[in-house]
Design an enzyme around this catalytic site. Structure first.
Site, PDB file in Angstrom:
ATOM      1  CB  THR A   1      -0.933   0.029   1.228  1.00 38.95           C
ATOM      2  OG1 THR A   1      -0.151   0.122   2.423  1.00 38.95           O
ATOM      3  CG2 THR A   1      -1.827  -1.198   1.274  1.00 38.95           C
ATOM      4  N   GLY A   2       0.376   2.310  -0.590  1.00 40.56           N
ATOM      5  CA  GLY A   2       1.147   3.563  -0.637  1.00 40.56           C
ATOM      6  C   GLY A   2       2.446   3.388  -1.387  1.00 40.56           C
TER       7      GLY A   2
ATOM      8  N   GLY B   1       8.432   7.026  -2.718  1.00 37.08           N
ATOM      9  CA  GLY B   1       9.155   6.781  -1.473  1.00 37.08           C
ATOM     10  C   GLY B   1       9.475   5.319  -1.186  1.00 37.08           C
ATOM     11  CB  ILE B   2       9.591   3.564   2.098  1.00 34.79           C
ATOM     12  CG1 ILE B   2      10.713   4.408   2.726  1.00 34.79           C
ATOM     13  CG2 ILE B   2       9.644   2.129   2.604  1.00 34.79           C
ATOM     14  CD1 ILE B   2      10.568   4.618   4.237  1.00 34.79           C
ATOM     15  N   GLY B   3       7.511   2.816  -0.217  1.00 32.33           N
ATOM     16  CA  GLY B   3       6.600   1.843  -0.819  1.00 32.33           C
ATOM     17  C   GLY B   3       6.977   1.540  -2.260  1.00 32.33           C
TER      18      GLY B   3
ATOM     19  CB  SER C   1       8.158   5.736  12.374  1.00 36.45           C
ATOM     20  OG  SER C   1       9.036   6.844  12.454  1.00 36.45           O
TER      21      SER C   1
ATOM     22  CE1 TYR D   1       4.544   8.878  10.540  1.00 42.55           C
ATOM     23  CE2 TYR D   1       6.423   9.245  11.994  1.00 42.55           C
ATOM     24  CZ  TYR D   1       5.878   8.663  10.866  1.00 42.55           C
ATOM     25  OH  TYR D   1       6.653   7.851  10.079  1.00 42.55           O
TER      26      TYR D   1
HETATM   27  N1  NAP Z   1      10.777   8.310   5.078  1.00 38.23           N
HETATM   28  C1  NAP Z   1      11.021   8.246   6.369  1.00 38.23           C
HETATM   29  O1  NAP Z   1      11.909   8.946   6.901  1.00 38.23           O
HETATM   30  C2  NAP Z   1      10.223   7.292   7.226  1.00 38.23           C
HETATM   31  C3  NAP Z   1      10.710   7.002   8.516  1.00 38.23           C
HETATM   32  C4  NAP Z   1       9.999   6.119   9.314  1.00 38.23           C
HETATM   33  C5  NAP Z   1       8.831   5.542   8.853  1.00 38.23           C
HETATM   34  N2  NAP Z   1       8.376   5.844   7.593  1.00 38.23           N
HETATM   35  C6  NAP Z   1       7.126   5.214   7.160  1.00 38.23           C
HETATM   36  O2  NAP Z   1       7.303   4.615   5.905  1.00 38.23           O
HETATM   37  C7  NAP Z   1       6.085   4.657   5.163  1.00 38.23           C
HETATM   38  C8  NAP Z   1       6.326   5.300   3.796  1.00 38.23           C
HETATM   39  O3  NAP Z   1       6.770   6.631   4.018  1.00 38.23           O
HETATM   40  P1  NAP Z   1       7.461   7.502   2.903  1.00 38.23           P
HETATM   41  O4  NAP Z   1       8.459   8.358   3.589  1.00 38.23           O
HETATM   42  O5  NAP Z   1       7.887   6.661   1.749  1.00 38.23           O
HETATM   43  O6  NAP Z   1       6.229   8.458   2.485  1.00 38.23           O
HETATM   44  P2  NAP Z   1       5.863   9.188   1.103  1.00 38.23           P
HETATM   45  O7  NAP Z   1       7.074   9.499   0.322  1.00 38.23           O
HETATM   46  O8  NAP Z   1       4.992  10.331   1.504  1.00 38.23           O
HETATM   47  O9  NAP Z   1       4.998   8.097   0.367  1.00 38.23           O
HETATM   48  C9  NAP Z   1       3.766   7.719   0.919  1.00 38.23           C
HETATM   49  C10 NAP Z   1       3.020   6.882  -0.084  1.00 38.23           C
HETATM   50  O10 NAP Z   1       1.788   6.485   0.511  1.00 38.23           O
HETATM   51  C11 NAP Z   1       0.709   6.905  -0.308  1.00 38.23           C
HETATM   52  N3  NAP Z   1      -0.410   7.231   0.560  1.00 38.23           N
HETATM   53  C12 NAP Z   1      -0.520   8.227   1.456  1.00 38.23           C
HETATM   54  N4  NAP Z   1      -1.727   8.194   2.025  1.00 38.23           N
HETATM   55  C13 NAP Z   1      -2.384   7.152   1.479  1.00 38.23           C
HETATM   56  C14 NAP Z   1      -3.682   6.626   1.639  1.00 38.23           C
HETATM   57  N5  NAP Z   1      -4.557   7.192   2.471  1.00 38.23           N
HETATM   58  N6  NAP Z   1      -4.035   5.529   0.907  1.00 38.23           N
HETATM   59  C15 NAP Z   1      -3.173   4.966   0.051  1.00 38.23           C
HETATM   60  N7  NAP Z   1      -1.937   5.446  -0.173  1.00 38.23           N
HETATM   61  C16 NAP Z   1      -1.559   6.520   0.546  1.00 38.23           C
HETATM   62  C17 NAP Z   1       1.253   8.100  -1.103  1.00 38.23           C
HETATM   63  O11 NAP Z   1       0.578   8.287  -2.329  1.00 38.23           O
HETATM   64  P3  NAP Z   1      -0.755   9.212  -2.401  1.00 38.23           P
HETATM   65  O12 NAP Z   1      -0.455  10.470  -1.625  1.00 38.23           O
HETATM   66  O13 NAP Z   1      -0.964   9.438  -3.855  1.00 38.23           O
HETATM   67  O14 NAP Z   1      -1.844   8.412  -1.800  1.00 38.23           O
HETATM   68  C18 NAP Z   1       2.674   7.619  -1.356  1.00 38.23           C
HETATM   69  O15 NAP Z   1       2.696   6.705  -2.435  1.00 38.23           O
HETATM   70  C19 NAP Z   1       5.087   5.428   6.034  1.00 38.23           C
HETATM   71  O16 NAP Z   1       4.288   4.532   6.757  1.00 38.23           O
HETATM   72  C20 NAP Z   1       5.990   6.209   6.970  1.00 38.23           C
HETATM   73  O17 NAP Z   1       5.371   6.545   8.166  1.00 38.23           O
HETATM   74  C21 NAP Z   1       9.040   6.705   6.789  1.00 38.23           C
END
Ligand code: NAP
Length: 245
Positions: free
Chosen positions: A12-13, A17-19, A137, A150
């Site tokens: 999902t998502g 980014g990470i996804g 996280s 968060y």
């Molecule tokens: N990057 C970090 O530093 C970090 C650190 C710790 C944990 N994390 C965790 O890792 C995960 C990914 O984070 P990321 O940094 O890669 O974030 P990101 O770059 O903002 O990517 C988030 C992805 O999730 C999608 N998304 C957001 N809301 C959604 C929803 N309601 N339904 C379906 N898709 C949704 C976004 O696409 P749309 O907006 O188009 O839906 C996007 O594809 C998250 O759970 C985050 O909390 C990240």
């Protein structure tokens, strides 16, 4: 690279980014990968970038009707799932005193409710021996000013990994938490820009840098496949040592 040959996965998502990095790596490892996200342009671009093994289903994890549509489509096309990565998540900057109802509802609806119902609705499709990966996280283990809600949702995710690992062990399904530290992604870069300099989250990790999404994806491959077959209820950190040192 064939760690996940023939497996069917949902991330999902996964449009950025990470996804996206996880979905791309899963496909490189031989899996068929369903990707979700709300924005069409980004999702289509992700699917095109990954190629033949990627299938995009535009949807919002906080909307139960959308989730029903996702699992109906997966059931019709593939019939089962071997791997589910509940990755969709968002942050919101709001120190105590400035927390808004809108921000609280948005973050909890996506990070907590979205994860709960993604996995609950995936249950009928999960194969024996399936792997469930929940994104937590490093913020859940640290006191990062402004990230209280968060971090609380991510602490809940870690707790759910333990409970669901216990509940699903009887079906041979493993559930683990994957906990990144600061990683360069569109969402996190935006959130970090709001954190005042001098706060712990603004400092580099003990490794002296923030991480790359591909470094989280490598650990996701380990948790998704047979290499981690005796690991469940665990939490793996990909955080440059930020929660450990
Ligand atoms: N990057 C970090 O530093 C970090 C650190 C710790 C944990 N994390 C965790 O890792 C995960 C990914 O984070 P990321 O940094 O890669 O974030 P990101 O770059 O903002 O990517 C988030 C992805 O999730 C999608 N998304 C957001 N809301 C959604 C929803 N309601 N339904 C379906 N898709 C949704 C976004 O696409 P749309 O907006 O188009 O839906 C996007 O594809 C998250 O759970 C985050 O909390 C990240």
């Amino acid at each position: 690279m064939t760690q996940l040959n023939g497996k069917t996965a949902l991330v999902t998502g996964a449009s950025t980014g990470i996804g996206l990095a996880i979905a791309r790596r899963f496909a490189q490892e031989g899996a068929t990968v369903y990707l979700t996200g709300r924005r069409k342009v980004e999702l289509d671009a992700a699917v095109e970038q990954i190629g033949d093994r990627a299938i995009g289903i535009r949807s919002d994890v906080s909307k139960l009707d959308d989730l029903d549509r996702v699992f109906t489509e997966i059931a019709e096309r593939s019939g089962h799932l071997d791997i589910v990565v509940a990755n969709a998540g968002v942050g919101d900057f709001g120190p105590l005193g400035e927390i808004t109802e809108e921000g609280f509802d948005r973050v909890t609806a996506i990070n907590l409710k979205g994860t709960v119902f993604t996995i609950q609705k995936a249950l009928p499709l999960l194969s024996a021996g399936a792997s469930v990966i929940l994104l937590s996280s490093s913020a859940a283990l640290r006191g990062v000013p402004g990230l209280g809600i968060y971090a609380a949702t991510k602490a809940a995710i870690r707790s759910l990994a333990r409970t669901w690992a216990a509940e699903l062990a009887v079906r041979g399904i493993r559930v683990n938490a994957l906990t990144p530290g600061p990683v360069a992604t569109p969402g996190a870069d935006e959130l970090r820009a709001e954190i005042p300099q001098g706060d712990p989250a603004a400092a580099p990790t003990p490794l002296g840098r923030i991480g790359r999404p591909e470094e989280v994806a490598a650990t996701a491959v380990y948790l998704a496949g047979d290499l981690s077959s005796f690991t469940t209820g665990a939490e793996l950190y990909v955080d440059g040592g930020v929660t450990q040192l």
